[in-house]
Scaffold this active site. Structure first.
Site, PDB file in Angstrom:
ATOM      1  N   ASP A  28       0.726  -1.223   0.109  1.00  0.00           N
ATOM      2  CA  ASP A  28       0.130  -0.031   0.036  1.00  0.00           C
ATOM      3  C   ASP A  28       0.801   1.116  -0.101  1.00  0.00           C
ATOM      4  O   ASP A  28       2.048   1.228   0.471  1.00  0.00           O
ATOM      5  CB  ASP A  28      -0.906   0.172   1.311  1.00  0.00           C
ATOM      6  CG  ASP A  28      -1.768  -0.995   1.375  1.00  0.00           C
ATOM      7  OD1 ASP A  28      -2.213  -1.895   0.195  1.00  0.00           O
ATOM      8  OD2 ASP A  28      -2.466  -1.289   2.401  1.00  0.00           O
ATOM      9  N   ARG A  29       0.477   2.421  -0.334  1.00  0.00           N
ATOM     10  CA  ARG A  29       1.173   3.734  -0.546  1.00  0.00           C
ATOM     11  C   ARG A  29       2.033   4.003   0.609  1.00  0.00           C
ATOM     12  O   ARG A  29       3.152   4.531   0.465  1.00  0.00           O
ATOM     13  CB  ARG A  29       0.149   4.545  -0.842  1.00  0.00           C
ATOM     14  CG  ARG A  29       0.921   6.160  -1.354  1.00  0.00           C
ATOM     15  CD  ARG A  29      -0.117   7.031  -1.807  1.00  0.00           C
ATOM     16  NE  ARG A  29       0.415   8.365  -1.959  1.00  0.00           N
ATOM     17  CZ  ARG A  29       0.887   8.674  -3.496  1.00  0.00           C
ATOM     18  NH1 ARG A  29       0.936   7.782  -4.214  1.00  0.00           N
ATOM     19  NH2 ARG A  29       1.308   9.844  -3.418  1.00  0.00           N
TER      20      ARG A  29
END
Length: 213
Positions: A28-29
């Protein structure tokens, strides 16, 4: 510059000589830690096969709100994109739903601690499946969302506010950290006859939170 563009620059020689860059494990970012990359098509295929057969082990570290009761526990709850079954302000937000994809995560408490903001726990997390936001959703379901999580933490509007305004003192007061406290700590697998293990230490921002700074 994205990770993909950086990889293409770093591996320009391999690509020029027929290689193919493939990101095998994605994060995830805001998740820190290890990403596994293959430099050719055959290796990518072999690694994806290991993942499908659950023979590639991934371990994450997470800092959560509150103290889970059990030292070890497992969440086995199906996941899908929330917008497919209910209104959702956030396109990527995942939800637990009986018609979702099978999803399992094992958790183990490494440390329970307190600071001026309350009670927290450091957990080792092992996803047995690879769904989007899986660890984050399963911990929120268990009643212990990850510190700093703008979507699955105290209020999903934190994410919408952050997109509009950036990081603010108001968000800091609610979330405590400017990104979710999730770190991809280790990867282990056997490829052919060779065993591989990679480790990444907890980054400075999460170490500081553990130390109460």
């Amino acid at each position: 510059m994205t990770l993909w563009h950086q990889l293409c620059q770093l591996l320009a020689f391999e690509i020029a000589n027929g290689g193919q860059v493939s990101v095998i494990t994605r994060l995830d970012r805001e998740t820190s830690g290890l990403v596994l990359v293959a430099k050719n098509r055959d290796t990518a295929r072999d690694l994806h096969t290991l993942i499908e057969k659950q023979k590639l082990t991934k371990q994450y570290l997470a800092i959560t709100w509150g103290w889970p009761t059990d030292d070890e526990f497992e969440v086995d709850q199906p996941l899908l994109r929330q917008g497919t079954v209910a209104p959702s302000k956030i396109w990527l937000k995942q939800a637990i739903h009986p018609s979702g994809y099978p999803s399992r995560t094992r958790f183990r408490i490494l440390n329970r601690f307190e600071n001026r903001h309350g009670q927290f726990a450091l957990l080792e997390c092992e996803p047995l499946t690879g769904r989007t936001h899986q660890i984050r959703v399963h911990l929120a379901f268990a009643g212990h969302p990850i510190v700093g999580d703008k979507i699955y933490g105290p209020n999903e509007n934190c994410y919408l506010e952050f997109i509009e305004t950036g990081w603010t003192p108001t968000l800091a007061a609610q979330l405590l950290l400017d990104r979710h406290a999730l770190h991809a700590e280790s990867l282990a697998f056997t490829l052919g006859s060779e065993e591989f293990r990679f480790d990444s230490p907890l980054p400075a921002d999460l170490q500081s939170f553990l130390a109460g700074q």
